[in-house]
Design an enzyme around this catalytic site. Structure first.
Site, mmCIF file in Angstrom:
data_model
loop_
_atom_site.group_PDB
_atom_site.id
_atom_site.type_symbol
_atom_site.label_atom_id
_atom_site.label_comp_id
_atom_site.label_asym_id
_atom_site.label_seq_id
_atom_site.Cartn_x
_atom_site.Cartn_y
_atom_site.Cartn_z
ATOM 1 N N ASP A 10 0.822 -1.216 0.000
ATOM 2 C CA ASP A 10 0.000 0.000 0.000
ATOM 3 C C ASP A 10 0.863 1.277 0.000
ATOM 4 O O ASP A 10 2.092 1.205 -0.051
ATOM 5 C CB ASP A 10 -0.945 -0.070 1.212
ATOM 6 C CG ASP A 10 -2.331 0.465 0.895
ATOM 7 O OD1 ASP A 10 -2.460 1.311 0.003
ATOM 8 O OD2 ASP A 10 -3.292 0.048 1.582
ATOM 9 N N ASP B 221 -10.010 3.622 -3.789
ATOM 10 C CA ASP B 221 -10.737 2.464 -3.245
ATOM 11 C C ASP B 221 -12.160 2.355 -3.790
ATOM 12 O O ASP B 221 -12.911 3.335 -3.825
ATOM 13 C CB ASP B 221 -10.796 2.545 -1.719
ATOM 14 C CG ASP B 221 -9.449 2.227 -1.103
ATOM 15 O OD1 ASP B 221 -8.430 2.236 -1.824
ATOM 16 O OD2 ASP B 221 -9.415 1.984 0.114
#
Ligand code: GLA
Length: 385
Positions: free
Chosen positions: A130, A187
């Site tokens: 990430d 997202d």
């Protein structure tokens, strides 16, 4: 010797984040592995079971090692890897290029080589990496190169799944950093607007995918029906089954890795039929992994970006063609065969097979103009005859 199949095609699997976020444990992960085998997901090609954020303690130990939370994973990660491997499946974990993960657990910044070695010791097969809490003055490209190099030299084949949300023109450098897939979007949420936004955002990036480095449009929300425990992802409503079908078709055709995000222990037959549609999966898993090209139906001023055709050239000479209607009204979407490179002079026709109804539609000359309901799609496999 590294495994030449690793990352060759878009990875297929399941990830804990969309439905469970922080609420994960080893029992859940084992049950997902069981369902993979018992309910046909493994046979359909799904392979990776990935634990996302929130698996560790908030601090490293005295040797600087990451520590699995003993309340969530009392048997430890190696035992969980053994269980997943005993089912013939592969095990994925998560870390972050910054000092902390997005949920505030320790990240791998300045621990890249140590953590890669640790993941190898636990027999991890896949690492999602990430982008939160990275030093602002440091190039993301360098941080992905670091972990890419650490993984390549950790003594185990670990697929590198980069997740920088499409920032910093990532499609231009991520393949060279060693990643096997890269997140190109922010997202996803379990609603139609999100699916539509993400899909349209990648239309001009459709070519930036291919063997060993796939454009990851984010994990699937198919079958969630508002089942996340996270307000942002969506705790109410979700999508209709038609919208989930279109979402799955878009991600499959665009060559995205297909990481299931719902609670597959509870998936009904409709959802299973979507996720395990072998004709659609065959398009996603075509061995040449070519990016699609995009055709905009006429009249352009009317359809805008909301209706389009995606065309994928397949290894055997067939064409996968998706007719997508992301608008709110029924539309006719005419496809002119000359736009496929099929000249009128060639005398060639197209025999079309419907990948959702699993039936032949007949042989067509010069054009095919299906009517597609709002939010729906038609995906065909065309053979030159
Ligand atoms: C980011 C990623 C998500 C998920 C969360 C975990 O938002 O994009 O996919 O991994 O972090 O905190």
């Amino acid at each position: 010797m590294s495994n030449p199949n690793m990352g060759f095609l878009p990875p297929l699997g399941w990830n804990s984040w969309n439905t469970f976020t922080w609420d994960i444990n080893e029992e859940l992960i084992r049950q997902v592995a069981d369902v993979f085998v018992e309910q046909g997901y493994k046979d359909a090609g799904y392979e990776y079971i990935v634990i996302d954020d929130c698996w560790s303690l908030r601090e490293r130990d005295e040797q600087g090692r990451l520590v699995p939370d003993p309340a969530k994973f009392p048997s430890g990660m190696k035992a969980l890897a053994d269980y997943i491997h005993s089912k013939g499946l592969k095990f994925g974990m998560y870390s972050c290029a910054g000092t902390h993960t997005c949920a505030g657990y320790p990240g791998s910044f300045e621990h890249e080589f140590q953590d890669a070695k640790q993941f190898a010791e636990w027999e991890v097969d896949y690492l999602k990496y990430d982008y939160c809490f990275k030093p602002r003055s440091m190039e993301g490209e360098l941080l992905y190169r670091r972990m890419g190099l650490a993984l390549k030299n950790c003594g185990r084949d670990i697929l590198f799944s980069a997740c920088n949300w499409g920032q910093d023109e990532v499609h231009g450098w991520i393949r060279s950093a060693g990643a096997h897939m890269y997140r190109s979007t922010g997202d996803i949420q379990d609603n139609w607007e999100s699916i539509k936004r993400l899909a349209i955002s990648q239309l001009d990036k459709a070519a930036y995918t291919g063997n060993y480095c796939h454009n990851d449009m984010d994990m699937l929300v198919v079958g969630m029906h508002g089942g996340s425990n996270n307000d942002f992802i969506g705790t109410v409503g979700g999508c209709t089954d038609v919208q989930y079908k279109t979402h799955f078709s878009l991600w499959s055709m665009m060559g995205s890795p297909l990481m299931i995000g719902c609670d597959i222990r509870k998936a009904n037959d409709t959802i299973k039929d979507i996720l395990q549609n072998k004709d659609i999966l065959a398009i996603n898993q075509d061995r040449e992994a070519r990016g699609v090209y995009v055709l905009h139906p006429e009249p352009h001023w009317f359809h805008g970006q909301e209706c389009y055709m995606l065309v994928k050239v397949l290894a055997d000479g067939d064409l996968a063609i998706g007719f997508f209607n992301l608008s709110d009204s029924k539309r006719e979407l005419p496809l002119m065969f000359w736009d496929l490179g099929l000249s009128i002079g060639s005398g060639k026709k197209l025999s079309l097979y419907d990948c959702w109804e699993h039936k032949d539609l007949g042989v067509f000359t010069e054009r095919f103009a299906p009517t597609v309901d709002a939010h729906d799609c038609l995906v065909v496999r065309g053979k030159l005859v």
